[in-house]
Design an enzyme around this catalytic site. Structure first.
Site, PDB file in Angstrom:
ATOM      1  N   HIS A  77       4.972   6.258  10.011  1.00 57.86           N
ATOM      2  CA  HIS A  77       6.163   6.215   9.152  1.00 57.86           C
ATOM      3  C   HIS A  77       7.461   6.542   9.880  1.00 57.86           C
ATOM      4  O   HIS A  77       8.388   7.084   9.268  1.00 57.86           O
ATOM      5  CB  HIS A  77       5.996   7.155   7.940  1.00 57.86           C
ATOM      6  CG  HIS A  77       4.862   6.779   7.021  1.00 57.86           C
ATOM      7  ND1 HIS A  77       4.620   7.427   5.843  1.00 57.86           N
ATOM      8  CD2 HIS A  77       3.913   5.813   7.115  1.00 57.86           C
ATOM      9  CE1 HIS A  77       3.552   6.877   5.248  1.00 57.86           C
ATOM     10  NE2 HIS A  77       3.103   5.895   6.010  1.00 57.86           N
ATOM     11  N   GLU A 135       0.831  -1.193   0.000  1.00 56.57           N
ATOM     12  CA  GLU A 135       0.000   0.000   0.000  1.00 56.57           C
ATOM     13  C   GLU A 135       0.869   1.248   0.000  1.00 56.57           C
ATOM     14  O   GLU A 135       0.593   2.235  -0.670  1.00 56.57           O
ATOM     15  CB  GLU A 135      -0.919   0.002   1.240  1.00 56.57           C
ATOM     16  CG  GLU A 135      -1.907   1.172   1.320  1.00 56.57           C
ATOM     17  CD  GLU A 135      -1.374   2.418   2.009  1.00 56.57           C
ATOM     18  OE1 GLU A 135      -1.990   3.476   1.894  1.00 56.57           O
ATOM     19  OE2 GLU A 135      -0.304   2.340   2.646  1.00 56.57           O
TER      20      GLU A 135
END
Lengths: 469, 469
Positions: free
Chosen positions: B427, B328
């Site tokens: 992240h 993704e």
């Protein structure tokens, strides 16, 4: 006979009381008023924060013996001169140095993935290419000490004890022994390396460094801390029951002997200039962060407090020295050097307090003074009361860099800060300016200026002869 | 005439109303009861957390195209088989890859100190030995775009825009453009490199990675994100007015094309097995953390929800597919591959929802369905009401990996999570298991099991033909 005895007792008591009343240290009303004004000025000034911003931006990391150390000394002298201290000087501080090199770790099996570590200060390096071995887990240092002689033979010891969060930082002492002594204790059990859960209270993926020491005559093995999430990860892997093999690579090494400096700024007293009050903080930091909390905040607080006194129309009666201590982190070296250099002059130190516990608000003032001086300390505490500070007890420590001076008998104060979050950032890359709350800093400066000014003005003294060995 | 018209109108209205009443999708009372039981079972189970723990411990980082990707696919198949799904299979997903190499940065002058950065996904490398240049600061991407053609000639652009914190993550969209387009926009102004303030809401010393894209025909310059404290630091240096020179070193490079897999587990329906409901999450993560929040949580929630349905005495009427989407992060590649592979079979997809926003509690359910189905959605929302979830609107997006299927017309649902803290960890290396709250996870699973079960049991359908291009 009976009457005579009672009468004598009453007279004796009266004399004793008078003696206390006459000789007990105290403050003039006018000085208390000025202290309150200084307190309010501190709450209106951002000089403390500006100093921390300047130090962290223009110098940044300043581990003992690095170029940052030299830059910090230069910065400190320039800052004190710029602020108009009456005297600014440096005193040499010599110490062994240590250099951090590469540092990395990874689980090799059964679940390969990287681990976040940082070498502990004065760790030796791993062999070139890294050290790979099976992990053996211990609850804490005591469990390691209690293990059989070859319990960790050929393995990497993992000590998983967790530091408890507390306002006064009291979780640090019990936890940090694993950092200081773990490597030698592990080596005694045959280990080839050691990883400890970081001594910290956070759950961020940054490992906490800090100094460790090798015991004389014991094999030196490489030592590092895992971030809390990585310690969790290792525990979760070990719980599955398969052998866990880790590779750790540390490129640290000892460097040359280095001479840094304590940086000292003096406000010279108008009546008894030879007598002085010490306030201070340490100028060095670890290398990972910018040392905003540890101990840029202390530098900002104490320098800004002194500046408020410099700005008064008259100098205080006694001198005030702001000391920026060199190399606290690797063994209180600056504090020891100061105590040694001034050992023949200890009697002139009226009292001292170091700020070295981050930027949280002060909630209590403790003293280590002669009993007769406690009423004066309470007068001082009353001026701090609007800041939310109350008097605690007469068992103050004064701060790490004052330990050597305490050993020579000086009175000290501890202005106790709220350290609830301090160990979230302590000795990590995350010790940066954004963690400093400007409002809390002002409250600290307000307390320090009260302490420094009143101590310089007091009638009488706080006594001496404490903590002498 | 008048009467006749009225009469006709009444009759027409009656017919129209009956048509809606007869054909409107709805749920049997028994199914609503079972859904409520499943909800309560979900709140009693920790399977969701156990799955996240398993994925993050046994696989850990699983960036597309890395050994962790392959390990995750193997883990996913094994996990679905172990849990007793009726069918488990994989479908290939092919994509270009990118490898992170060394990454470091430092201020060279006027205040030398290290900076914490991370390369953005698909950044090119700097020249061997690093890239040194003066920094030029821009408020945001728009300011950069508005600058003269050679405004950044020979310089490293620094974009300092800050992402706003919001429960619904709405600060991400406006901020992230700097990450995606910054490099090419900077190159158009003559820049040799770009540093952006991390797209995140935290103030920890970890930089946020994420994908970026180079515009066709524009020079490719290396791109990295600074941690928030480092962006602050750079701002503070720049504010002093002297030129700030930074060296950045990035060793990233593109790799070979790689084939990973979507991992699919099916609960096969008892009445209309060809029709199915999709729930899912993405199996890949970025390389820095262990992908606990992004998107291990989604995997745990949707697999655990399906397992509760598997444990019912009977299979639901329609099938339910749990899809663990590949890659993704680097462009919804798994979602695109699924939509392409199943393009001739889109009509069988009853509806779909992806969990990909961390582990915060769900507070709202939105739909994208035909208007006649909204009363049924509200029935579903009523079963979720004890979880603190209410119906929102009919503008659901469904989740990133469903965008390609949405493009082919399927109905979707968004079970909206509280993402207030999500971008603190997103992240970064800090996306680890300790950030997952087991209780919040249970609440999510409870909502997903209601959604999946009722959608599989419903009378009628949610419609189709939405969002078609």
């Amino acid at each position: 006979m009976k009457l005579k005895y009672v009468s004598t007792l009453v007279v004796s008591c009266f004399i004793a009381f008078s003696a206390v009343a006459n000789n007990a240290p105290n403050f003039d009303d006018e000085d208390l008023k000025v202290a309150a004004q200084l307190r309010d000025k501190a709450l209106d000034s951002s000089l403390d924060y500006d100093i921390v911003e300047s130090l962290t931006t223009e110098v940044g990391p300043r581990m003992a013996g690095t170029p940052g150390d030299a830059a910090a000394v230069k910065w400190g002298v320039a800052k004190l001169e710029e602020l108009g201290f009456d005297k600014v000087w440096t005193e040499p501080v010599t110490f062994p140095t240590w250099k951090r090199g590469v540092e990395s770790a990874e689980v090799l099996s059964p679940y390969p993935q990287p681990l976040v570590i940082t070498a502990l200060g004065f760790s030796v390096a791993t062999p070139e290419g890294g050290l790979s071995a099976e992990i053996i887990e211990f609850e804490d240092l005591e469990a390691l000490k209690a293990a059989p002689a070859d319990a960790a033979k050929g393995k990497i010891v993992f000590i998983k004890n967790r530091m408890e969060r507390a306002r006064d930082g009291s979780g640090y002492g019990p936890a940090v022994a694993a950092r200081g002594q773990g490597a030698s204790e592990a080596a005694k059990k045959g280990a080839v390396g050691i990883l400890i859960r970081s001594i910290g209270t956070d759950s961020h993926r940054m490992a906490h460094t800090g100094v460790m020491r090798y015991e004389e005559g014991i094999t030196k093995i490489p030592a590092a801390a895992l971030s809390a999430p990585d310690a969790d990860l290792l525990e979760n892997m070990i719980r599955r029951g398969k052998p866990v093999t880790v590779k750790m690579t540390i490129g640290a090494k000892n460097g040359e002997e280095y001479t840094s400096h304590n940086v000292i700024g003096e406000i010279t007293g108008s009546e008894k200039p030879e007598e002085y009050v010490i306030i201070g903080a340490h100028l060095d930091s670890w290398d990972l962060g910018t040392g905003a909390l540890d101990d840029g905040a202390g530098i900002g607080i104490t320098v800004a407090a002194a500046k408020l006194i410099l700005d008064l129309p008259e100098r205080p009666k006694r001198s005030i020295r702001v000391i920026m201590f060199a190399n606290e982190e690797q063994g209180l070296i600056g504090g020891k050097a100061y105590a040694e250099a001034h050992k023949d002059d200890i009697k002139n130190i009226i009292t001292a307090a170091e700020s070295d516990f981050g930027a949280g608000k002060i909630w209590r003032i403790d003293s280590k003074v002669k009993p007769e001086a406690i009423p004066a300390v309470k007068q001082m505490a009353d001026v701090m009361a609007p800041l939310g500070i109350s008097y605690g007890n007469n068992n103050a420590g004064g701060g790490p860099d004052l330990i050597p001076l305490r050993g020579k008998g000086i009175s000290v104060f501890s202005l106790r800060q709220d350290g609830t979050d301090y160990f979230d950032y302590h000795h990590t890359p995350n010790d940066t300016l954004d963690k400093v709350d400007p409002e809390s800093l002002k409250q600290n400066t307000a307390a320090y200026v009260i302490f420094a000014y009143l101590s310089a003005q007091m009638n009488g003294d706080f006594g001496t002869g404490f903590n002498q060995k």
